[in-house]
Design a protein around this motif. Structure first.
Motif, PDB file in Angstrom:
ATOM      1  N   UNK A 292       0.863  -1.166   0.000  1.00 47.65           N
ATOM      2  CA  UNK A 292       0.000   0.000   0.000  1.00 47.65           C
ATOM      3  C   UNK A 292       0.906   1.224   0.000  1.00 47.65           C
ATOM      4  N   UNK A 293       0.745   2.055  -1.027  1.00 40.47           N
ATOM      5  CA  UNK A 293       1.608   3.222  -1.147  1.00 40.47           C
ATOM      6  C   UNK A 293       0.768   4.487  -1.237  1.00 40.47           C
ATOM      7  N   UNK A 294       1.397   5.587  -1.000  1.00 39.85           N
ATOM      8  CA  UNK A 294       0.762   6.896  -1.134  1.00 39.85           C
ATOM      9  C   UNK A 294       1.860   7.918  -1.344  1.00 39.85           C
ATOM     10  N   UNK A 295       1.440   9.155  -1.599  1.00 41.97           N
ATOM     11  CA  UNK A 295       2.414  10.218  -1.832  1.00 41.97           C
ATOM     12  C   UNK A 295       1.850  11.538  -1.360  1.00 41.97           C
ATOM     13  N   UNK A 296       2.769  12.430  -1.011  1.00 45.25           N
ATOM     14  CA  UNK A 296       2.418  13.808  -0.672  1.00 45.25           C
ATOM     15  C   UNK A 296       2.792  14.678  -1.855  1.00 45.25           C
ATOM     16  N   UNK A 297       1.826  15.483  -2.329  1.00 41.58           N
ATOM     17  CA  UNK A 297       2.014  16.234  -3.578  1.00 41.58           C
ATOM     18  C   UNK A 297       1.791  17.710  -3.320  1.00 41.58           C
ATOM     19  N   UNK A 298       2.769  18.521  -3.697  1.00 43.41           N
ATOM     20  CA  UNK A 298       2.636  19.970  -3.634  1.00 43.41           C
ATOM     21  C   UNK A 298       2.608  20.549  -5.026  1.00 43.41           C
ATOM     22  N   UNK A 299       1.714  21.540  -5.219  1.00 42.32           N
ATOM     23  CA  UNK A 299       1.512  22.096  -6.561  1.00 42.32           C
ATOM     24  C   UNK A 299       1.771  23.596  -6.524  1.00 42.32           C
ATOM     25  N   UNK A 300       2.583  24.070  -7.479  1.00 37.43           N
ATOM     26  CA  UNK A 300       2.786  25.517  -7.663  1.00 37.43           C
ATOM     27  C   UNK A 300       2.370  25.891  -9.077  1.00 37.43           C
ATOM     28  N   UNK A 301       2.198  27.198  -9.308  1.00 37.35           N
ATOM     29  CA  UNK A 301       1.642  27.666 -10.579  1.00 37.35           C
ATOM     30  C   UNK A 301       2.517  28.780 -11.157  1.00 37.35           C
ATOM     31  N   UNK A 302       2.815  28.640 -12.448  1.00 35.89           N
ATOM     32  CA  UNK A 302       3.608  29.646 -13.148  1.00 35.89           C
ATOM     33  C   UNK A 302       2.808  30.104 -14.369  1.00 35.89           C
TER      34      UNK A 302
ATOM     35  N   UNK B  53       2.713  17.576   6.899  1.00 35.10           N
ATOM     36  CA  UNK B  53       2.365  18.003   8.239  1.00 35.10           C
ATOM     37  C   UNK B  53       0.944  17.595   8.628  1.00 35.10           C
ATOM     38  N   UNK B  54       0.080  17.443   7.643  1.00 40.11           N
ATOM     39  CA  UNK B  54      -1.328  17.133   7.907  1.00 40.11           C
ATOM     40  C   UNK B  54      -1.657  15.655   7.727  1.00 40.11           C
ATOM     41  N   UNK B  55      -0.625  14.801   7.738  1.00 39.26           N
ATOM     42  CA  UNK B  55      -0.892  13.368   7.719  1.00 39.26           C
ATOM     43  C   UNK B  55      -0.524  12.651   6.443  1.00 39.26           C
ATOM     44  N   UNK B  56       0.060  13.356   5.487  1.00 39.61           N
ATOM     45  CA  UNK B  56       0.508  12.754   4.227  1.00 39.61           C
ATOM     46  C   UNK B  56      -0.672  12.319   3.350  1.00 39.61           C
ATOM     47  N   UNK B  57      -0.360  11.639   2.238  1.00 41.44           N
ATOM     48  CA  UNK B  57      -1.349  11.075   1.321  1.00 41.44           C
ATOM     49  C   UNK B  57      -2.352  12.130   0.872  1.00 41.44           C
ATOM     50  N   UNK B  58      -1.884  13.149   0.168  1.00 40.96           N
ATOM     51  CA  UNK B  58      -2.802  14.168  -0.329  1.00 40.96           C
ATOM     52  C   UNK B  58      -2.118  15.094  -1.313  1.00 40.96           C
ATOM     53  N   UNK B  59      -2.888  16.085  -1.770  1.00 41.89           N
ATOM     54  CA  UNK B  59      -2.400  17.048  -2.756  1.00 41.89           C
ATOM     55  C   UNK B  59      -2.796  18.436  -2.294  1.00 41.89           C
ATOM     56  N   UNK B  60      -1.862  19.375  -2.346  1.00 44.81           N
ATOM     57  CA  UNK B  60      -2.096  20.730  -1.865  1.00 44.81           C
ATOM     58  C   UNK B  60      -1.551  21.740  -2.854  1.00 44.81           C
ATOM     59  N   UNK B  61      -2.389  22.709  -3.247  1.00 45.40           N
ATOM     60  CA  UNK B  61      -1.956  23.809  -4.099  1.00 45.40           C
ATOM     61  C   UNK B  61      -1.414  24.926  -3.225  1.00 45.40           C
ATOM     62  N   UNK B  62      -0.312  25.490  -3.631  1.00 50.01           N
ATOM     63  CA  UNK B  62       0.289  26.554  -2.838  1.00 50.01           C
ATOM     64  C   UNK B  62      -0.624  27.766  -2.800  1.00 50.01           C
ATOM     65  N   UNK B  63      -0.786  28.348  -1.603  1.00 48.29           N
ATOM     66  CA  UNK B  63      -1.538  29.572  -1.396  1.00 48.29           C
ATOM     67  C   UNK B  63      -0.599  30.607  -0.789  1.00 48.29           C
ATOM     68  N   UNK B  64      -0.711  31.880  -1.197  1.00 51.85           N
ATOM     69  CA  UNK B  64       0.220  32.894  -0.693  1.00 51.85           C
ATOM     70  C   UNK B  64       0.222  33.033   0.804  1.00 51.85           C
TER      71      UNK B  64
END
Length: 383
Positions: A326-336, A359-370
């Motif tokens: 069972x695998x998962x990943x933490x994904x961060x997204x930035x925009x140009x 920091x919030x438990x892994x296994x998710x995707x987060x878009x950068x906010x200022x």
């Protein structure tokens, strides 16, 4: 990075050096072929000169016999006949001793035979000078005729085109010209083939330099080049920074071989996403990245839903070493160029967004906010 630039610069100089060497070799070959062709033409011309002198010799010999016969019948005086003898004597002397007649001695036996006939006519000179007193013309005429006929028989055999040495030499010259053309064509083909091999090798090295040796997908070097190109074009894109959850545990419990198999499987999954206009690369270790191109207006391409598809493929169990992991990943997204104005900001913002997922438990995707730098940003977790 400095080492990569140094290697790239060295490879460029090596390729330039090889191109220069090939060019020099081809030019040298063309020059050598030209010289060989010129030499064959010189041989041909020199042989033509030898043939011309032989023809002049037989002509003057025939004219001398004609003058001697006229002298016998009283149709010419002794001086006219001796003048023709001197001309004949000079023709023999030219062939035997004059260096202008090149390659005459290469016709087997020709030099010796002509020299023997020259010796014969010189031995008869005293008898010619005594003719006004002796009037014994007929024996001399018969001797000269026999000598002339024997010389003609030999020269016809030696210099005729159908056979003999001349025919062999003309055939040899023809063969040399064929070899010249074949050699030139061969060297040109070798040059083209060598250039093709060098270009192919260069392409292979470039591919190896731009691809990850383990997973086969693009590597960080390629990723940096691609991001710089997009930055220069100011082309809008989303940048996904992917970090596997618990990869160290997999390495520690199942071994590095199992970890490598997992990385290879993830590289395959990321390269086969059902999306348009995206590029997957391995950053190093257990980190991957994806560039998702947006439309020139900055909007996501319709129907991609890359974020959803990433979560789906990364949560799918992986069969490693006979076990389902069972695998998962933490994904961060930035925009140009929306929030990030430079490539360094693209990396920093994606890394910050990915850290928030960790920091919030892994296994998710987060878009950068200022406002994430001062407060916890809204996490987009798809479960």
């Amino acid at each position: 990075m400095a080492r990569s630039k140094l290697l790239t610069t060295q490879q460029k100089w090596v390729k330039r050096g090889l191109y220069i060497i090939i060019s020099v070799l081809l030019c040298s070959t063309v020059f050598a072929v030209t010289q060989l062709k010129n030499n064959s033409e010189i041989v041909s011309k020199s042989q033509n000169e030898a043939i011309w002198f032989v023809l002049q010799l037989t002509k003057e010999y025939s004219e001398f016999i004609f003058q001697l016969q006229n002298y016998q019948f009283g149709n010419s005086d002794h001086n006219d006949m001796m003048i023709q003898y001197e001309i004949l004597w000079s023709r023999f002397n030219t062939i035997i001793n004059n260096k202008q007649v090149m390659h005459f001695d290469q016709f087997k036996g020709a030099y010796n035979v002509v020299n023997e006939h020259f010796t014969n006519i010189k031995q008869l000179e005293p008898a010619l000078l005594e003719l006004p007193n002796t009037q014994n013309v007929q024996p001399l005429l018969d001797t000269f005729r026999d000598d002339y006929e024997n010389l003609i028989i030999f020269l016809n055999h030696k210099f005729r085109l159908s056979s003999g040495d001349l025919g062999d030499r003309i055939h040899a010259i023809s063969e040399i010209e064929k070899i010249i053309h074949y050699l030139l064509l061969t060297m040109l083909l070798i040059g083209v083939l060598t250039a093709f091999l060098i270009l192919r090798e260069s392409h292979t090295h470039h591919k190896l330099a731009m691809n990850d040796s383990l997973t086969g997908i693009r590597n960080r070097l390629w990723l940096n080049h691609k991001l710089k190109d997009l930055e220069q074009l100011n082309y809008p894109f989303n940048f996904y920074l992917i970090d596997l959850d618990g990869f160290k545990t997999i390495n520690d419990t199942l071994g590095h071989h199992a970890g490598d198999e997992l990385l290879i499987e993830l590289g395959r999954r990321l390269s086969e996403l059902d999306c348009d206009s995206y590029y997957a690369a391995r950053m190093g270790g257990d980190e991957f990245a994806i560039i998702e191109l947006r439309s020139p207006s900055g909007k996501p391409l319709p129907g991609n839903n890359l974020g959803l598809k990433l979560i789906e493929v990364l949560r799918r169990p992986a069969r490693i070493g006979g076990k389902n992991l069972i695998i998962s990943a933490s994904i961060g997204v930035s925009h140009f160029p929306g929030r990030a104005k430079t490539i360094s900001e693209v990396f920093r913002q994606a890394d910050f967004a990915m850290y928030e997922v960790k920091q919030k438990g892994k296994d998710g995707l987060n878009h950068y906010q200022p406002n994430e730098a001062t407060c916890s940003g809204e996490e987009e977790v798809i479960s």
